[in-house]
Scaffold this active site. Structure first.
Site, PDB file in Angstrom:
ATOM      1  N   ASN A 289       0.717  -1.139  -0.057  1.00  0.00           N
ATOM      2  CA  ASN A 289       0.028  -0.108  -0.045  1.00  0.00           C
ATOM      3  C   ASN A 289       0.899   1.253  -0.043  1.00  0.00           C
ATOM      4  O   ASN A 289       1.427   1.728   1.029  1.00  0.00           O
ATOM      5  CB  ASN A 289      -0.839  -0.202   1.251  1.00  0.00           C
TER       6      ASN A 289
ATOM      7  N   LYS B 112       0.385   4.366  -0.158  1.00  0.00           N
ATOM      8  CA  LYS B 112      -0.634   5.478   0.269  1.00  0.00           C
ATOM      9  C   LYS B 112      -0.463   6.779  -0.699  1.00  0.00           C
ATOM     10  O   LYS B 112      -0.231   6.589  -1.832  1.00  0.00           O
ATOM     11  CB  LYS B 112      -0.024   5.712   1.693  1.00  0.00           C
TER      12      LYS B 112
ATOM     13  N   HIS C  57      -9.539   1.146   5.048  1.00  0.00           N
ATOM     14  CA  HIS C  57      -8.337   1.490   5.573  1.00  0.00           C
ATOM     15  C   HIS C  57      -8.253   2.363   6.850  1.00  0.00           C
ATOM     16  O   HIS C  57      -9.291   3.226   6.798  1.00  0.00           O
ATOM     17  CB  HIS C  57      -7.273   2.054   4.681  1.00  0.00           C
TER      18      HIS C  57
ATOM     19  N   GLU D  12      -6.863   4.670   7.929  1.00  0.00           N
ATOM     20  CA  GLU D  12      -6.720   6.291   7.618  1.00  0.00           C
ATOM     21  C   GLU D  12      -7.929   6.557   6.755  1.00  0.00           C
ATOM     22  O   GLU D  12      -8.090   7.918   7.043  1.00  0.00           O
ATOM     23  CB  GLU D  12      -5.337   6.533   6.654  1.00  0.00           C
TER      24      GLU D  12
ATOM     25  N   GLU E 183      -5.165  -4.716  10.340  1.00  0.00           N
ATOM     26  CA  GLU E 183      -4.473  -3.818  10.696  1.00  0.00           C
ATOM     27  C   GLU E 183      -4.634  -2.982  12.220  1.00  0.00           C
ATOM     28  O   GLU E 183      -5.391  -2.085  12.062  1.00  0.00           O
ATOM     29  CB  GLU E 183      -4.380  -2.450   9.623  1.00  0.00           C
TER      30      GLU E 183
ATOM     31  N   GLY F 159       2.640   2.505  11.010  1.00  0.00           N
ATOM     32  CA  GLY F 159       3.573   3.619  10.559  1.00  0.00           C
ATOM     33  C   GLY F 159       4.270   3.738  11.917  1.00  0.00           C
ATOM     34  O   GLY F 159       4.994   4.933  11.980  1.00  0.00           O
TER      35      GLY F 159
ATOM     36  N   SER G 173       3.630  -2.016  10.104  1.00  0.00           N
ATOM     37  CA  SER G 173       5.123  -2.151  10.455  1.00  0.00           C
ATOM     38  C   SER G 173       5.578  -3.608  10.279  1.00  0.00           C
ATOM     39  O   SER G 173       6.542  -4.126  10.771  1.00  0.00           O
ATOM     40  CB  SER G 173       5.382  -1.780  12.071  1.00  0.00           C
TER      41      SER G 173
HETATM   42  P1  13P Z   1       2.996   0.478   7.703  1.00  0.00           P
HETATM   43  O1  13P Z   1       3.587  -0.916   7.071  1.00  0.00           O
HETATM   44  O2  13P Z   1       3.947   1.613   7.227  1.00  0.00           O
HETATM   45  O3  13P Z   1       2.819   0.478   9.285  1.00  0.00           O
HETATM   46  O4  13P Z   1       1.654   0.555   7.028  1.00  0.00           O
HETATM   47  C1  13P Z   1       0.720  -0.289   7.498  1.00  0.00           C
HETATM   48  C2  13P Z   1      -0.545  -0.041   6.358  1.00  0.00           C
HETATM   49  O5  13P Z   1      -1.205   0.604   6.796  1.00  0.00           O
HETATM   50  C3  13P Z   1      -0.672  -0.840   5.175  1.00  0.00           C
HETATM   51  O6  13P Z   1      -2.033  -0.563   4.835  1.00  0.00           O
END
Ligand code: 13P
Length: 256
Positions: free
Chosen positions: A11, A13, A97, A99, A171, A177, A217
């Site tokens: 992903n 982003k 997601h 976010e 997740e 992150g 992560s």
């Molecule tokens: P990270 O791997 O940067 O923690 O992000 C995970 C994520 O949100 C994947 O959709």
């Protein structure tokens, strides 16, 4: 019983220029030639989709949108439909997601509409769920996961059928992150719970077939341990999917 083929989804982003995207695709392609027994997918920003599709060429790497709108067309400034994603070369779409849920106010009701629209256009949805740190510390993880699954997959529950191609992604928000990964045991506990939910709401065969990815992560150092757990079928990778030298060893976890 069919064996679930692990999937590693990057992903991206809101990251990478067109040039960086093309370079990364070329590196990933080189890094996984002749690798069998895993699925690989990348999810770039909308504007990069056609260029990334071209860069993928004949490769088996799949392409996903990061979101969609549930209507097929109309006056929805700033939105993208499922059909548009298909036209741009997508086979999958990431939905719900955290976010999107926390920063853009998406509710499980909206995600349910999006899942339906994705299916209608022939896209495989990757439906994300996960609890915040506050919810975990308040011992509410399983309630939150149940609420999110019940709401985001309502149309499947009403129809009593869930396509076994559907991908779920656990997740935990506190692990995204932050560098703070769920331990393989913490992740497995929730993955097992999710599979049980699928079994109770649909049937054992669907529960056996559906892939449940872990996200938060994921790095080369923890991928193998996470993948050793029976209900973890791959990873949805954020930061580490932007660098070939990190994403490739995650995909090649069996060799580490
Ligand atoms: P990270 O791997 O940067 O923690 O992000 C995970 C994520 O949100 C994947 O959709």
């Amino acid at each position: 019983m069919a064996e679930r083929i692990p999937m590693f989804a990057g992903n991206w982003k809101m990251n990478l220029s067109l040039e960086e995207s093309e370079r990364l695709i070329s590196q990933i392609k080189d890094g996984i030639t002749n690798l069998e027994g895993v699925g690989v997918l990348v999810s770039p920003p909308f504007t990069s989709l056609p260029d990334v599709k071209r860069a993928l060429g004949e490769s088996e790497i799949r392409l996903a949108g990061q979101n969609l709108h549930w209507e097929s067309s109309g006056a929805y400034t700033g939105e993208i439909s499922a059909g548009m994603l298909v036209e741009a070369g997508c086979t999958h779409v990431i939905l719900g997601h955290s976010e999107r849920r926390t920063l853009f106010g998406e509710t499980s009701e909206m995600i349910d509409l999006k899942v339906k629209a994705a299916l209608g256009a022939g896209l495989t949805p990757i439906v994300c769920i996960g609890e915040t740190l506050e919810e975990r510390e308040g011992d509410r993880t399983f309630d939150v996961i149940t609420e999110q699954l019940d709401g985001s997959l309502k149309n499947f529950r009403e129809g009593k059928i869930m396509p076994s191609s559907t991908i779920l992604a656990y997740e935990p928000v506190w692990a995204i992150g932050t560098g703070k990964t769920a331990t393989p045991e913490q992740a497995q506990e929730v993955h097992q719970f999710i599979r049980q939910w699928v079994s109770e709401n649909f049937d054992g065969e669907t529960a056996n077939d559906v892939r449940i990815l872990y996200g938060g992560s994921v790095k080369p150092e923890n991928a193998k341990d996470l993948m050793s757990k029976p209900d973890i079928d791959g990873a949805l990778v954020g930061g580490a999917s932007l660098k070939a030298e990190l994403f490739i060893p995650i995909i090649r976890f069996r060799e580490s």
